[in-house]
Enzyme design. Sequence first.
Site, mmCIF file in Angstrom:
data_model
loop_
_atom_site.group_PDB
_atom_site.id
_atom_site.type_symbol
_atom_site.label_atom_id
_atom_site.label_comp_id
_atom_site.label_asym_id
_atom_site.label_seq_id
_atom_site.Cartn_x
_atom_site.Cartn_y
_atom_site.Cartn_z
ATOM 1 C CD GLU A 152 -2.529 1.622 -3.409
ATOM 2 O OE1 GLU A 152 -1.641 2.022 -2.666
ATOM 3 O OE2 GLU A 152 -3.672 2.111 -3.452
ATOM 4 C CG ASP A 212 -1.903 1.068 1.291
ATOM 5 O OD1 ASP A 212 -2.892 0.948 0.542
ATOM 6 O OD2 ASP A 212 -1.707 2.047 2.037
#
Lengths: 671, 671
Positions: free
Chosen positions: A420, A391
């Site tokens: 990401e 993330d």
Amino acid sequence: MNRKKKAGTGGRAGELSCRVWIGDIRPSLDGGRFPAKRTVGDTVTVTADLVVDGHDTLTGVVRYRAGSAASWEETPLRPGVNDAWHGSFTVDRTGPWEFTVEAWVDRFGSWRAGLEKKAAADRVTAVDLMDGAALLDAAAARAGSADARLLKRGADALRGEAPPERRVAAALGEELAEAARRHPDRSRSSALEPARRLTVNRELARSGAWYELFPRSASPDPERSGTLRDIERLLPDIAGLGFDVLYFPPIHPIGRTNRKGPNNRLEAGPDSPGSPWAIGAEEGGHTAVHPDLGTIEDFDCLVATAGEAGLEVAMDIALQCSPDHPWVRQHPGWFRHRSDGTIACAENPPKTYEDIYPLDFECADWRALWGEMLGVFRFWIEHGIRIFRVDNPHTKPIRFWQWLIGGLKTEHPDTIFLSEAFTRPKMMQALAKVGFDQSYTYFTWRNTKRELTDYVTELTRPPVSEFLRPNFFTSTPDILPQYLQFGGRPAFQARLVLAATLSASYGIYSGFEFCEAEAVPGTEEYLNSEKYELRRRDPDSPGNLRPLIARINAIRRENPALATNERLLFHPVDADQLICYSKMTADLSNIVLVVVNLDPHHVHHGWVDLPLKAFGIRPGDAFQVHDLIGGGHYLWHGARNYVRLDPAQMPAQLFRLRRMVRTERDFDYFI
Amino acid sequence: MNRKKKAGTGGRAGELSCRVWIGDIRPSLDGGRFPAKRTVGDTVTVTADLVVDGHDTLTGVVRYRAGSAASWEETPLRPGVNDAWHGSFTVDRTGPWEFTVEAWVDRFGSWRAGLEKKAAADRVTAVDLMDGAALLDAAAARAGSADARLLKRGADALRGEAPPERRVAAALGEELAEAARRHPDRSRSSALEPARRLTVNRELARSGAWYELFPRSASPDPERSGTLRDIERLLPDIAGLGFDVLYFPPIHPIGRTNRKGPNNRLEAGPDSPGSPWAIGAEEGGHTAVHPDLGTIEDFDCLVATAGEAGLEVAMDIALQCSPDHPWVRQHPGWFRHRSDGTIACAENPPKTYEDIYPLDFECADWRALWGEMLGVFRFWIEHGIRIFRVDNPHTKPIRFWQWLIGGLKTEHPDTIFLSEAFTRPKMMQALAKVGFDQSYTYFTWRNTKRELTDYVTELTRPPVSEFLRPNFFTSTPDILPQYLQFGGRPAFQARLVLAATLSASYGIYSGFEFCEAEAVPGTEEYLNSEKYELRRRDPDSPGNLRPLIARINAIRRENPALATNERLLFHPVDADQLICYSKMTADLSNIVLVVVNLDPHHVHHGWVDLPLKAFGIRPGDAFQVHDLIGGGHYLWHGARNYVRLDPAQMPAQLFRLRRMVRTERDFDYFI
């Protein structure tokens, strides 16, 4: 084996007297600073410019090995256009590989090439033949017994009493040349140093279909949180849709301090489950499972069962903390403190995110912090996880990822890291260069033919294709693209086909199959996003795309052309809203042609223009196209062919293209 | 100053915790393997991609120095498009330079940018201001007394009792920001290592007009060899034609064994002077002057007199020997021996060149041989030579040149080496990369608009323009191009203009000015080439191009745009045989526009299409063009303009383009 010595910058005579010049080796990223990416089973073609002074013949090899502890292997270099030589090898295991090019003057070959020309001009002298004999003597001295005899015999023949023509013919014999080539004088060979590097991943790093699911939404009972056990029951269904990877947002305990309520409201009700990205509570942090989801044993069980169903579980690692994370108490020094002694919460000025404390990767105690982060990944690796979706990696130092991924891949070369990062292009590229195996992309914001063509061309050609592997998600919990908000079911169908065929790796986030399109007005946020609340979906809701998804994933498995982005070609269509492209295997045994109507509202039709030669189709030949979605069969002829796509029926056609096996021209008598 | 430390891969915290990421630094050849070339006075613009995690502001500098012993200097980096930052410095002396980029997180700048956004959203807290005060305290601690006071005062103001708006305004003050910028915390700065390199030459390496002359043809008396003293008498004339460099084929004693006769015949008559490239005889070798030409004292005198006339003498260095060269007796081991004990003569199978013994650069005694070659160059440097045209460098090892030129340039950074390699592109490029300052090119074989446009574009754009500086010779003793053989006087005029304006360096070989065009049929060899016999030319022969040459060279000197290839643009003309291009200075103060009729036999006319914006001309404005050859003045208007070129008169126009100084729109009342 002494690498330095074998790679041969110099051999006995020292580097200066090495005559072959090596330039522009490829694949090579930023002059060798980063490894290029490959997948197990890939044939790696190395090219390098080789030149040597004068008229001598040169010869060389690609040297390669799987890791710096392995011994070097060699494969010959062959000359190509404009002094670019090339040689290939296959990477048969994961991990770091390295390669270089070594080249040297082929003395016997040079002599032989000269002799051929002199013989043609009838200008061979006795000394010419004796020179060759001396070179064969030297080769014999380097050779083992069998070749030594052959080379000696060759030398003797050159010096012998036979008429010159006979001696020339003997000298030019192919068997002799091959024997001499087997025993070259490499004492002054040149090699490019340092060796260039490759990262070789397993197949799933290049190609896979991902399904993203919030575990807490897996409950059949809308009144309670879904659990890991609930997911186990869903596995046959997800596997049946043809997915390869099942990926979860964070499954850890969620903080209570400043917990967000539905639709990202600042106040959470007593039953608000909170955002899974606000990681850490009394029950634990990044190595704990949220009690509502189950136990670590449940997790182990789910991973195993998923594996049996052919699904690999991917985890989201978000290196940030809720204010309730155990690290906040145990290691306050890992967080940035403000002048009043409080811990700084996440900011994107003027916005602040009170439910998140970012870790301070450059704090005084950074080595311990980085080590703990490594420990988090190791923990989940211990629990069977090999795929990590990371993330927001762009909010942590790039060198941290280089260090972390480099370390983990040494221990576990089968790990896969998906970045990401939806951010600046150079940052996304830097993350890919330092180690991420796959990357999220701008795909969700590329909608027109021009946008898709330009962007996908950039992604699938060097240099970008050497280090950045795209994973095309049609939507994410953070991004419900406008195209989907306003395009209805045909838009979902079109984007599904585009994602699944333009990129070897693609994914959908659950809800996509039900064409969920309701956004917070004027944003790309889902309305009532399951980031902040529980959700239950009816798998049999009318108009869902599950049959199409299953079909597309089956097509992906049946057509190896779709498992790589290497041979993607866009083709002209004389209709702005129609996009047409193809992918094929290197041997042309599998060719897939895709046509998509990008306008979800209107029928469009037009003529596509196909590069028949690239497909291996002779200009006059007919060929079959079989629509793998709709099932239609067509017989096409020539480069220009008609297509018509009604979005109300199906906005895409996905053809397998087959050359006719045989025509009357293939009979002998026709030739 | 400790370079490693100052270049700063890490500072105190070690490399890992440096957050700024530096990528794709330019200029950089092959990942820093070779230096890029620049000229004294050039502004070097360095660009690099810089990214940092999160939302922080970054800042950085270009660090540069003239040689590894000099101290580093710095110039700021400024942000450009897509995270590419750039900074410039001027190279003010010859020799090796190096540069790198250093960048760091600007903590006060980051805080200040955040504060600005928060202030706009009215979300500034007291802690925000205190955080800034702490950063200013730290900056004050790093600063010298004057700035320290200012910074301290700033910190106090932030902590003070004034209303928040006043404190915010104080915090955002530009003076304070500048003071803080002057004292950054660079302990965790990132720098790209190794530093990239530049080779900085003097002006003549980039731009000059060369005149090639066989000294033995300088005699006013056709019955005897010309001498160095004869050349002295020619100097005012050559200088008067506007040349910068006077370049001689080899001036050494010429071998007698296997001496070549006129037109390269195998038998030389008793009076045949032989080829100057068959170097070495009883009288000496590469450091001797041919007795027929004079003495070394004559040579010294000529070099000095030429210098006074504004001409620099360039020498041809051909590292090969006649069989009579002293080295053959003194160092037989420096030559390759054949099986029968004879020395191998030069070969290009099936052809052999019995009057030439190549040196064996990889012989056992190669170090001594290489050292002696270095000595040859040093000898002539002692005698005032700084420009060397190197004959056939591609038949000697590339690494030899790298070593030799590297060594000589360390001693004499003002030396200039011209590579006379007409060979494979990659070899020509390799020679340029390892050190040659200038290169012969394929110009003689580029004749059509397409050929010229493609080739010159390749030469004048990166990467090639970073390392290979073309020198366009219109012909050489070995190459009388077919275009000249059959095109008559207009062909000579056209090629002169093309060479002198497409390339900042160009040259002619004597005879060109008299349109000498008679070739050995079916070849590019001059008939009765002065490579093998004496030649005398009448400077006043009718139709000679001396006035045009003088004019062109004068134009080159008057128009600095022609002294570089950096801003060469080709422009469309709607006539295939007309080529049009321009060069301009960076500040647009000098713009030269060239139109050449490539067909020496017919009139052609058409419309040229000019990029007025690139010239700094407003769309509606008229502009003057002044034909610097023919003298005509024209007033043009708009991008499309008519040209007509009659080769019988002059196949080229060379315009100085001038923007109108003033129009009525420049008056105040018009605005």
